[in-house]
Design a protein around this motif. Structure first.
Motif, PDB file in Angstrom:
ATOM      1  N   LEU A 215      -6.652  -2.371   8.313  1.00  0.00           N
ATOM      2  CA  LEU A 215      -6.898  -1.964   6.931  1.00  0.00           C
ATOM      3  C   LEU A 215      -6.653  -0.477   6.666  1.00  0.00           C
ATOM      4  O   LEU A 215      -5.942  -0.140   5.695  1.00  0.00           O
ATOM      5  N   PRO A 216      -7.222   0.446   7.440  1.00  0.00           N
ATOM      6  CA  PRO A 216      -6.979   1.868   7.116  1.00  0.00           C
ATOM      7  C   PRO A 216      -5.507   2.256   7.212  1.00  0.00           C
ATOM      8  O   PRO A 216      -5.026   3.094   6.441  1.00  0.00           O
ATOM      9  N   HIS A 217      -4.775   1.635   8.108  1.00  0.00           N
ATOM     10  CA  HIS A 217      -3.345   1.952   8.238  1.00  0.00           C
ATOM     11  C   HIS A 217      -2.556   1.372   7.066  1.00  0.00           C
ATOM     12  O   HIS A 217      -1.583   1.989   6.602  1.00  0.00           O
ATOM     13  N   ALA A 218      -2.975   0.193   6.593  1.00  0.00           N
ATOM     14  CA  ALA A 218      -2.321  -0.391   5.422  1.00  0.00           C
ATOM     15  C   ALA A 218      -2.545   0.496   4.201  1.00  0.00           C
ATOM     16  O   ALA A 218      -1.619   0.754   3.418  1.00  0.00           O
ATOM     17  N   ARG A 219      -3.784   0.978   4.039  1.00  0.00           N
ATOM     18  CA  ARG A 219      -4.069   1.893   2.921  1.00  0.00           C
ATOM     19  C   ARG A 219      -3.252   3.166   3.032  1.00  0.00           C
ATOM     20  O   ARG A 219      -2.729   3.677   2.036  1.00  0.00           O
ATOM     21  N   ALA A 220      -3.131   3.686   4.249  1.00  0.00           N
ATOM     22  CA  ALA A 220      -2.367   4.917   4.457  1.00  0.00           C
ATOM     23  C   ALA A 220      -0.889   4.710   4.136  1.00  0.00           C
ATOM     24  O   ALA A 220      -0.241   5.572   3.531  1.00  0.00           O
ATOM     25  N   ALA A 221      -0.345   3.547   4.507  1.00  0.00           N
ATOM     26  CA  ALA A 221       1.058   3.253   4.222  1.00  0.00           C
ATOM     27  C   ALA A 221       1.300   3.167   2.724  1.00  0.00           C
ATOM     28  O   ALA A 221       2.299   3.689   2.209  1.00  0.00           O
ATOM     29  N   LEU A 222       0.388   2.508   2.001  1.00  0.00           N
ATOM     30  CA  LEU A 222       0.528   2.403   0.544  1.00  0.00           C
ATOM     31  C   LEU A 222       0.395   3.769  -0.117  1.00  0.00           C
ATOM     32  O   LEU A 222       1.123   4.079  -1.068  1.00  0.00           O
ATOM     33  N   ALA A 223      -0.536   4.574   0.387  1.00  0.00           N
ATOM     34  CA  ALA A 223      -0.702   5.916  -0.165  1.00  0.00           C
ATOM     35  C   ALA A 223       0.547   6.763   0.069  1.00  0.00           C
ATOM     36  O   ALA A 223       0.970   7.533  -0.798  1.00  0.00           O
ATOM     37  N   ALA A 224       1.144   6.611   1.244  1.00  0.00           N
ATOM     38  CA  ALA A 224       2.360   7.365   1.543  1.00  0.00           C
ATOM     39  C   ALA A 224       3.510   6.935   0.640  1.00  0.00           C
ATOM     40  O   ALA A 224       4.270   7.769   0.132  1.00  0.00           O
ATOM     41  N   ALA A 225       3.630   5.626   0.421  1.00  0.00           N
ATOM     42  CA  ALA A 225       4.688   5.126  -0.462  1.00  0.00           C
ATOM     43  C   ALA A 225       4.475   5.631  -1.886  1.00  0.00           C
ATOM     44  O   ALA A 225       5.430   6.004  -2.575  1.00  0.00           O
ATOM     45  N   ASP A 226       3.216   5.655  -2.318  1.00  0.00           N
ATOM     46  CA  ASP A 226       2.917   6.148  -3.664  1.00  0.00           C
ATOM     47  C   ASP A 226       3.236   7.635  -3.777  1.00  0.00           C
ATOM     48  O   ASP A 226       3.729   8.107  -4.802  1.00  0.00           O
ATOM     49  N   ALA A 227       2.969   8.386  -2.710  1.00  0.00           N
ATOM     50  CA  ALA A 227       3.275   9.813  -2.713  1.00  0.00           C
ATOM     51  C   ALA A 227       4.775  10.053  -2.813  1.00  0.00           C
ATOM     52  O   ALA A 227       5.232  10.981  -3.492  1.00  0.00           O
ATOM     53  N   VAL A 228       5.561   9.201  -2.135  1.00  0.00           N
ATOM     54  CA  VAL A 228       7.017   9.313  -2.225  1.00  0.00           C
ATOM     55  C   VAL A 228       7.474   9.079  -3.656  1.00  0.00           C
ATOM     56  O   VAL A 228       8.291   9.832  -4.202  1.00  0.00           O
ATOM     57  N   ARG A 229       6.927   8.020  -4.299  1.00  0.00           N
ATOM     58  CA  ARG A 229       7.308   7.727  -5.689  1.00  0.00           C
ATOM     59  C   ARG A 229       6.951   8.891  -6.607  1.00  0.00           C
ATOM     60  O   ARG A 229       7.733   9.287  -7.470  1.00  0.00           O
ATOM     61  N   LYS A 230       5.743   9.425  -6.434  1.00  0.00           N
ATOM     62  CA  LYS A 230       5.304  10.513  -7.306  1.00  0.00           C
ATOM     63  C   LYS A 230       6.150  11.753  -7.125  1.00  0.00           C
ATOM     64  O   LYS A 230       6.453  12.469  -8.093  1.00  0.00           O
ATOM     65  N   ALA A 231       6.550  12.028  -5.867  1.00  0.00           N
ATOM     66  CA  ALA A 231       7.379  13.205  -5.620  1.00  0.00           C
ATOM     67  C   ALA A 231       8.739  13.071  -6.294  1.00  0.00           C
ATOM     68  O   ALA A 231       9.246  14.010  -6.917  1.00  0.00           O
TER      69      ALA A 231
END
Length: 301
Positions: free
Chosen positions: A65-81
């Protein structure tokens, strides 16, 4: 392993329920379950314990679970950038909708877009479908939810949301209520209540009548489907609506020779606009559909 699989897994873990998780990510429960099973198959371990009443995490699920959340957060950060560079986080979009619109996924998508991109001002307005199409074509509107007598026009980006046949909406004690179907000629022998010219439903009715050389006389017009239904319920005429618009105590009687569907569709400008592209993706996600007629680059989600 796909990001959407991780998104569904996190949703089930946080909601502890497949049904609520499906509502949260706007797809069917079976779709959520199938994607999580595919993820479990790839990882070689069950992530969700389905034996209990609650969808509880297994030991492997808790570790993942924490790694899945981290992966989604990273993908969201890429989109926002990327969005920041492309200008998605600022600007304005004019969004039109047919009068009396009560399509929940449409409003959900607008709300989700606003939360993700608060710097983009959304201007929402109502009008009939013909004028909305004209405004999208002229650039006065960026996107609109419209009713159409055909599919999406080829000169615009678009996505058909629903396609339904026309029905006669009548009270339970109306003579037509006992029929399995009615023809246009039979329908026109009764006073009619319909939406005005410029709406998709009216266009379908007028076209079907013209094909048979019939000339409908509309006794009452109302711009919003609920108003048409109310007038029909009060016995002021037979309502002409699409099938999903008819609710008890009214009965929906199929118009057997009006075969052309009334299409509810999203249409948008093809002019390059990063903010509009992001809104279209949010709308496609909310309606659970892949993007079609997407634009000059032809990209699909």
């Amino acid at each position: 392993m796909e990001l959407r699989q991780l998104e569904y897994f996190v949703a089930v873990a946080e909601e502890a329920n497949f049904t609520r998780a499906a509502e949260r990510v706007h797809i069917s429960q079976s779709g959520v379950s199938a994607q999580i099973r595919a993820l479990e198959h790839e990882l070689g371990m069950p992530l969700i314990d389905r034996a209990a009443r609650r969808a509880a995490l297994t030991a492997a699920g808790s570790a993942a679970l924490p790694h899945a959340r981290a992966a989604l957060a990273a993908a969201d950060a890429v989109r926002k950038a990327v969005d920041e560079v492309a200008g998605v986080t600022r600007g304005a979009l004019a969004v039109g909708m047919v009068s009396g619109c009560t399509v929940t996924p449409f409003f959900d998508a607008l709300a989700a877009f606003h939360r993700a991109h608060p710097g983009v001002a959304l201007r929402l307005f109502e009008d009939d479908s013909a004028r909305l199409l004209a405004q999208v074509r002229s650039g006065r509107a960026d996107l609109a939810l419209v009713g159409l007598p055909d599919g999406v026009p080829g000169d615009l980006g678009g996505l058909a949301v629903t396609a339904e046949r026309l029905v006669a909406a009548v009270p339970e004690d109306h003579p037509l209520a006992r029929r399995q179907g009615t023809t246009l000629a039979e329908l026109l022998s009764h006073p009619l209540v319909c939406m005005p010219p410029g709406t998709g439903i009216r266009a379908v009715l007028d076209r079907a009548c013209a094909e048979q050389g019939l000339h409908p006389e509309i006794t009452l017009e109302a711009a919003a489907p609920p108003a048409v239904a109310d007038l029909a319920r009060l016995g002021l005429g037979v309502g002409v609506l699409s099938e999903s618009m008819v609710r008890p105590p009214l009965t929906a009687v199929p118009i057997t020779d009006a075969t052309g569907p009334a299409v509810l569709a999203l249409v948008w400008s093809r002019a390059p606009n990063p903010a509009l592209d992001r809104l279209v993706r949010e709308l496609c996600r909310a309606f659970g559909k892949r993007q079609a007629h997407s634009g000059e680059d032809g990209e699909e989600e």
